[in-house]
Design an enzyme around this catalytic site. Structure first.
Site, mmCIF file in Angstrom:
data_model
loop_
_atom_site.group_PDB
_atom_site.id
_atom_site.type_symbol
_atom_site.label_atom_id
_atom_site.label_comp_id
_atom_site.label_asym_id
_atom_site.label_seq_id
_atom_site.Cartn_x
_atom_site.Cartn_y
_atom_site.Cartn_z
ATOM 1 N N LEU A 186 0.838 -1.202 0.000
ATOM 2 C CA LEU A 186 0.000 0.000 0.000
ATOM 3 C C LEU A 186 0.874 1.255 0.000
ATOM 4 C CD1 LEU A 186 -2.832 -0.954 2.519
ATOM 5 C CD2 LEU A 186 -2.470 -1.655 0.143
ATOM 6 N N ARG A 220 3.083 14.809 5.278
ATOM 7 C CA ARG A 220 3.914 15.208 6.431
ATOM 8 C C ARG A 220 5.414 15.142 6.137
ATOM 9 N NH1 ARG A 220 1.886 11.626 11.163
ATOM 10 N NH2 ARG A 220 0.823 10.445 9.515
ATOM 11 N N LYS A 230 6.702 9.879 -0.786
ATOM 12 C CA LYS A 230 7.135 9.410 0.532
ATOM 13 C C LYS A 230 7.912 8.105 0.470
ATOM 14 C CE LYS A 230 4.175 7.689 3.708
ATOM 15 N NZ LYS A 230 3.256 7.672 4.878
ATOM 16 N N GLY A 287 -9.392 4.405 1.941
ATOM 17 C CA GLY A 287 -9.059 3.596 3.108
ATOM 18 C C GLY A 287 -8.223 2.379 2.749
ATOM 19 N N TYR A 297 3.018 -2.347 3.846
ATOM 20 C CA TYR A 297 2.958 -0.902 3.605
ATOM 21 C C TYR A 297 4.256 -0.474 2.912
ATOM 22 C CZ TYR A 297 -0.885 -0.341 7.049
ATOM 23 O OH TYR A 297 -2.053 -0.401 7.738
ATOM 24 N N GLU A 308 -10.049 0.194 15.541
ATOM 25 C CA GLU A 308 -9.272 1.415 15.335
ATOM 26 C C GLU A 308 -9.412 2.304 16.570
ATOM 27 O OE1 GLU A 308 -7.131 2.182 12.525
ATOM 28 O OE2 GLU A 308 -7.444 0.042 12.794
ATOM 29 N N ALA A 324 53.233 9.119 -2.282
ATOM 30 C CA ALA A 324 52.357 10.201 -1.833
ATOM 31 C C ALA A 324 52.091 11.158 -2.989
ATOM 32 C CB ALA A 324 53.002 10.946 -0.680
ATOM 33 N N TYR A 367 40.737 12.209 -16.734
ATOM 34 C CA TYR A 367 39.633 12.922 -17.364
ATOM 35 C C TYR A 367 40.158 14.169 -18.061
ATOM 36 C CZ TYR A 367 34.941 15.033 -17.595
ATOM 37 O OH TYR A 367 33.758 15.586 -18.015
HETATM 38 C C1 UD1 Z 1 -3.494 1.669 9.811
HETATM 39 C C2 UD1 Z 1 -4.386 0.616 10.457
HETATM 40 C C3 UD1 Z 1 -4.096 0.563 11.953
HETATM 41 C C4 UD1 Z 1 -2.627 0.287 12.187
HETATM 42 C C5 UD1 Z 1 -1.768 1.327 11.475
HETATM 43 C C6 UD1 Z 1 -0.328 0.939 11.563
HETATM 44 C C7 UD1 Z 1 -6.446 0.541 9.152
HETATM 45 C C8 UD1 Z 1 -7.857 0.972 9.073
HETATM 46 N N1 UD1 Z 1 -5.772 0.960 10.221
HETATM 47 O O1 UD1 Z 1 -3.894 2.929 10.345
HETATM 48 O O2 UD1 Z 1 -4.896 -0.465 12.561
HETATM 49 O O3 UD1 Z 1 -2.369 0.294 13.589
HETATM 50 O O4 UD1 Z 1 -2.121 1.391 10.087
HETATM 51 O O5 UD1 Z 1 0.464 1.959 11.039
HETATM 52 O O6 UD1 Z 1 -5.960 -0.154 8.295
HETATM 53 N N2 UD1 Z 1 -3.209 3.737 2.165
HETATM 54 C C9 UD1 Z 1 -3.602 3.561 0.860
HETATM 55 N N3 UD1 Z 1 -4.843 3.915 0.491
HETATM 56 C C10 UD1 Z 1 -5.746 4.453 1.363
HETATM 57 C C11 UD1 Z 1 -5.331 4.633 2.702
HETATM 58 C C12 UD1 Z 1 -4.067 4.259 3.074
HETATM 59 O O7 UD1 Z 1 -2.809 3.070 0.039
HETATM 60 O O8 UD1 Z 1 -6.850 4.754 0.954
HETATM 61 C C13 UD1 Z 1 -1.865 3.324 2.564
HETATM 62 C C14 UD1 Z 1 -1.018 4.480 3.068
HETATM 63 O O9 UD1 Z 1 -0.224 5.018 2.029
HETATM 64 C C15 UD1 Z 1 -0.156 3.807 4.128
HETATM 65 C C16 UD1 Z 1 -0.991 2.656 4.629
HETATM 66 O O10 UD1 Z 1 -1.994 2.446 3.650
HETATM 67 O O11 UD1 Z 1 1.024 3.252 3.559
HETATM 68 C C17 UD1 Z 1 -1.630 2.927 5.976
HETATM 69 O O12 UD1 Z 1 -2.494 4.016 5.874
HETATM 70 P P1 UD1 Z 1 -2.710 5.030 7.084
HETATM 71 O O13 UD1 Z 1 -3.716 6.030 6.683
HETATM 72 O O14 UD1 Z 1 -1.416 5.533 7.570
HETATM 73 O O15 UD1 Z 1 -3.356 4.053 8.181
HETATM 74 P P2 UD1 Z 1 -3.530 4.363 9.707
HETATM 75 O O16 UD1 Z 1 -4.681 5.247 9.891
HETATM 76 O O17 UD1 Z 1 -2.239 4.813 10.272
#
Ligand code: UD1
Ligand code: CA
Length: 448
Positions: free
Chosen positions: A9, A16, A23, A81, A103, A156, A364, A371
């Site tokens: 993902l 940030r 990132k 999500g 991730y 969550e 030395a 070049y």
């Molecule tokens: C998520 C988990 C949480 C866990 C935490 C660990 C869920 C709902 N929650 O929360 O339980 O403790 O990670 O760090 O899964 N991403 C996408 N598409 C999206 C949303 C996110 O690709 O629509 C990717 C982000 O780039 C990231 C990863 O998924 O690499 C996690 O997303 P993030 O929004 O950071 O999740 P958290 O809310 O931190």
């Protein structure tokens, strides 16, 4: 067990980081974060990896396609999500085999952890979840276990009750399931929650409601450190350095001041190597056994063979291949040069593009002038040759085996084996000249 596929993902915005670079292309220990996950997937036996990106991440998409090939990207448009992100990969993954969700911004997950998740599936778990005991659980999802130790559901933080928030066992986000279970349960996930998102974590509760058991595999919190900003990036790099230094010492390497030695993801150090304080290993370094890397040296893309001594204050750049028992001393820079065994360049030299024979000695201030502003050319120094101090060797040029080059020479033509080449102004001496000069000067000064 059928084919293994990884879904990484990476569709989050990563705002940030405050960066023009996506990132997951920021580096930890010399390797882009996404490549840590790609490499982990490959090590875990995944035959395919799909990276989930959002539209507009052109630079990331180009990078992934260049490294993993076509059919490696799934587009999540718009990101709704983590569950929705995995669903975006369904068409590419299909419903056969098993999948692990990683991730793109969590580089330090260990292979054993992923293997543990797949083993849990073989043991009959519907879903394997990588969890950790958090020192400060904060916003992490909480893993809620049943009395028998199996996993009931993930809550969550925003939706958690006070009791659930008190749970310190947290969700890393890494998860494995058969593709059919994963996509089957995901199709029943809704966005009826505090964030209005489709949570990947909901698949655990859905499996439980379906009468299926899920399992938690636990790892250290340091292994699941994610990188959302530059501070976390630095913390993650620091966690890697701590891990790698310990591994090096466990493998029989002496680190005199471990906290000052910096490793890259692929640094290889042989047994009985000694590393003095303040040494930096950039990517692509392999040190064989019993070498000594002295203080304040910087190495990148280099091989150092057994018994060689590098530094202090040496710089080895890509293509430096330092043979057994060679010596590269202070303020010596080597780039794309193979040094045969026992060759020496002990002080103040630039050796670029060429080769140095067995036991040759470069004095030395020896410079390989490689070049001319347009092209790079090679310098070859034969076995047992001796190059006097402060010599410029204008490439392309060959110094024959056993030849001598007089100090201060500018060598433009090849030197025959066992010959002496001297290419500098001849010294003249005028007896008494200094006395006469001083006398004449002091007379004319006192005269005015
Ligand atoms: C998520 C988990 C949480 C866990 C935490 C660990 C869920 C709902 N929650 O929360 O339980 O403790 O990670 O760090 O899964 N991403 C996408 N598409 C999206 C949303 C996110 O690709 O629509 C990717 C982000 O780039 C990231 C990863 O998924 O690499 C996690 O997303 P993030 O929004 O950071 O999740 P958290 O809310 O931190
Ligand atoms: Ca996060």
């Amino acid at each position: 067990m059928g084919e293994r596929v990884a879904v990484i993902l990476a569709a989050g915005k990563g705002t940030r980081m405050k960066s023009d670079v996506p990132k997951v292309l920021h580096k930890v220990a010399g390797r882009a974060m996404v490549d840590w996950s790609v490499d982990l997937a490959r090590s875990a036996g995944c035959s395919r990896t799909v990276v989930v990106c959002s539209p507009g991440q052109d630079r990331l998409i180009d990078y992934v396609e260049a490294t993993l090939g076509p059919n490696s990207i799934a587009i999540q448009d718009p990101p709704l999500g983590t569950g929705h992100a995995v669903q975006a990969a369904e068409e590419m993954v299909g419903r056969d085999g098993h999948l692990v969700v990683l991730y793109g911004d969590t580089p330090l997950i260990r292979l054993e952890a992923v293997e543990g998740l797949f083993a849990a599936l073989e043991d009959g778990a519907a879903i394997g979840v990588l969890g950790f005991e958090a020192a400060d659980p904060g916003q992490y999802g909480r893993l809620i276990k049943a009395a028998d130790g199996s996993l009931d559901r993930i809550v969550e933080a925003r939706e958690a009750s006070a009791d659930e928030l008190a749970v310190t066992l947290c969700n890393s986000g890494v998860m494995a399931a058969s593709a059919s279970d994963m996509f089957g349960y995901l199709s029943n996930v809704t966005n009826d929650n505090a964030k209005g998102e489709f949570y990947l974590t909901d698949v655990v509760g859905l499996a439980h409601a379906d009468g299926r058991r899920s399992a938690v595999i636990e790892c250290d919190e340091a292994d699941v450190q994610g990188c959302n900003d530059r501070t976390q990036l630095a913390d993650t790099n620091a966690a890697f350095q701590v891990r790698r230094r310990r591994e090096a010492m466990a493998e029989g390497v002496t680190l005199e001041a471990p906290e000052t030695v910096y490793f890259s993801y692929d640094t290889e150090l042989g047994r009985d190597t000694i590393v003095e304080p303040n040494v930096v290993f950039g990517p692509g370094v392999r040190i064989e056994t019993g070498a000594t890397i002295r203080a304040f040296s910087h190495l990148e893309g280099a091989v150092v063979k057994s018994g060689a001594v590098i530094g202090p204050y040496a710089r080895l750049r890509p293509g430096a291949d330092i043979g057994e028992h060679c010596r590269i001393g202070n303020f010596v820079e080597v780039k794309n040069v193979a040094m045969a065994s026992g060759a020496k360049a002990n002080h103040l030299a630039y050796l670029g593009d060429g080769e140095v024979g067995v036991g040759a000695n470069l004095g030395a201030g020896t410079i390989f002038c490689n070049y001319d502003g347009f092209n790079k050319s090679r310098t070859v120094v034969g076995a047992g040759a001796f190059v006097g101090s402060n010599s410029a060797l204008i490439a392309p040029v060959t110094i024959g085996d056993g030849a001598y080059v007089g100090s201060g020479s500018v060598i433009t033509d090849d030197v025959d084996p066992d010959a002496l080449a001297v290419a500098r102004g001849r010294q003249v001496q005028k007896k008494g000249w200094a006395t006469e000069f001083r006398d004449s000067q002091s007379k004319s000064k006192s005269g005015d």
